[in-house]
Design an enzyme around this catalytic site. Sequence first.
Site, PDB file in Angstrom:
ATOM      1  N   LEU A  63       0.645  -1.206   0.020  1.00 40.58           N
ATOM      2  CA  LEU A  63       0.001   0.027  -0.060  1.00 40.58           C
ATOM      3  C   LEU A  63       0.834   1.202  -0.054  1.00 40.58           C
ATOM      4  O   LEU A  63       1.846   1.205   0.536  1.00 40.58           O
ATOM      5  CB  LEU A  63      -1.135   0.088   1.292  1.00 40.58           C
ATOM      6  CG  LEU A  63      -2.048  -1.058   1.394  1.00 40.58           C
ATOM      7  CD1 LEU A  63      -2.696  -0.892   2.795  1.00 40.58           C
ATOM      8  CD2 LEU A  63      -2.975  -0.879   0.225  1.00 40.58           C
ATOM      9  N   ASP A  64       0.383   2.235  -0.492  1.00 37.70           N
ATOM     10  CA  ASP A  64       1.224   3.577  -0.810  1.00 37.70           C
ATOM     11  C   ASP A  64       1.327   3.811   0.737  1.00 37.70           C
ATOM     12  O   ASP A  64       0.507   3.561   2.006  1.00 37.70           O
ATOM     13  CB  ASP A  64       0.411   4.649  -1.522  1.00 37.70           C
ATOM     14  CG  ASP A  64       0.260   4.421  -2.724  1.00 37.70           C
ATOM     15  OD1 ASP A  64       0.868   3.727  -3.357  1.00 37.70           O
ATOM     16  OD2 ASP A  64      -0.972   5.069  -3.270  1.00 37.70           O
ATOM     17  N   ARG A  65       2.490   4.637   1.010  1.00 37.16           N
ATOM     18  CA  ARG A  65       2.785   5.115   2.332  1.00 37.16           C
ATOM     19  C   ARG A  65       1.483   5.700   3.435  1.00 37.16           C
ATOM     20  O   ARG A  65       1.599   5.394   4.207  1.00 37.16           O
ATOM     21  CB  ARG A  65       4.074   6.109   2.377  1.00 37.16           C
ATOM     22  CG  ARG A  65       4.347   6.717   3.891  1.00 37.16           C
ATOM     23  CD  ARG A  65       5.764   7.379   3.530  1.00 37.16           C
ATOM     24  NE  ARG A  65       6.164   7.786   4.834  1.00 37.16           N
ATOM     25  CZ  ARG A  65       7.259   8.232   5.087  1.00 37.16           C
ATOM     26  NH1 ARG A  65       8.255   8.211   4.121  1.00 37.16           N
ATOM     27  NH2 ARG A  65       7.911   8.610   6.423  1.00 37.16           N
TER      28      ARG A  65
ATOM     29  N   THR B 186      -1.553   5.497   2.553  1.00 37.06           N
ATOM     30  CA  THR B 186      -2.676   5.072   2.537  1.00 37.06           C
ATOM     31  C   THR B 186      -2.835   3.875   3.775  1.00 37.06           C
ATOM     32  O   THR B 186      -1.962   3.032   3.741  1.00 37.06           O
ATOM     33  CB  THR B 186      -2.959   3.935   1.133  1.00 37.06           C
ATOM     34  OG1 THR B 186      -3.118   5.039   0.076  1.00 37.06           O
ATOM     35  CG2 THR B 186      -4.330   3.496   1.115  1.00 37.06           C
TER      36      THR B 186
END
Length: 288
Positions: free
Chosen positions: A104-106, A108
């Site tokens: 997951l994006d940092r 998110t």
Amino acid sequence: QRAIQDGAVLINGKTVKPSHIVAPGEIIRITLPKSPPQEAQPENIPIDIIYEDDDLLVVNKPAGMVTHPAYGNYTGTLVNALLHHCNRLSTLNDPTRPGIVHRLDRETSGLMVVAKTDIAHTRLAKQFATRTIRREYWAIVWGTFKEKRGTIETLLGRSKSDRKKMAVVADGKAAITEYTVLEQFSYLSLVRLKLRTGRTHQIRVHLAHIQHPVFGDPTYNGRHIVAGPETQKQKAEVQHLLKLISRQALHAKTIGFLHPSTHKDVFFDSDLPADMGAILDYLHQAAC
């Protein structure tokens, strides 16, 4: 190539493609990265474990935590925390990404499945590759929708103007996102999203593309008033809401898959994080 794509190499102060041919007189500025560690190290970092058995874990990653060590973030990641918690993780990746099947994006938050064994990793990765993993994201986005359901289908690739960002481009890869509107307020909406492909920043780019950026997203125009607020009171409300969240209001809320050993269908759900909950609480009270 990775340093160029990450914006660490500038030609005359601008980012370029790795294929750029150097010309006489150009000024090249390179930010040299520190050498990454040979393998990730255990760190005593608390993590929210939703489920665990001998094959896998399901964790609720907080916003602000990087998934695995990489350029600029070699410590404090989810992998560092997992290595402290677990006696073993799968070894199919390089030593800096043990157990990591997806990311997951940092900024998110939300649910991730982590493999403890190589067999579990292989079987889970196959489900991701064949798109049989069931995941739902919830997001608070700008504006209201005419249609309560829809599908966004574009080609996504690196932005031509900023290599750190993704964009809708003619030569990109196919990307498909389905959305369902759960609630609508005067100038914000709560939506549920399902990915039919898994491109970098896909949800964030797709929502920005249809003029509904994820609220609070600093990269894809989510921290600017896009549509809706017109009165001074509403604009003041927006500034208050932006102070409640410093990131994109995006959460990986559910995940479901076939267990790699039991072959039974398993499903996990998570509560919205406090920052998104605070925004919705405010909006509900304002609507009363």
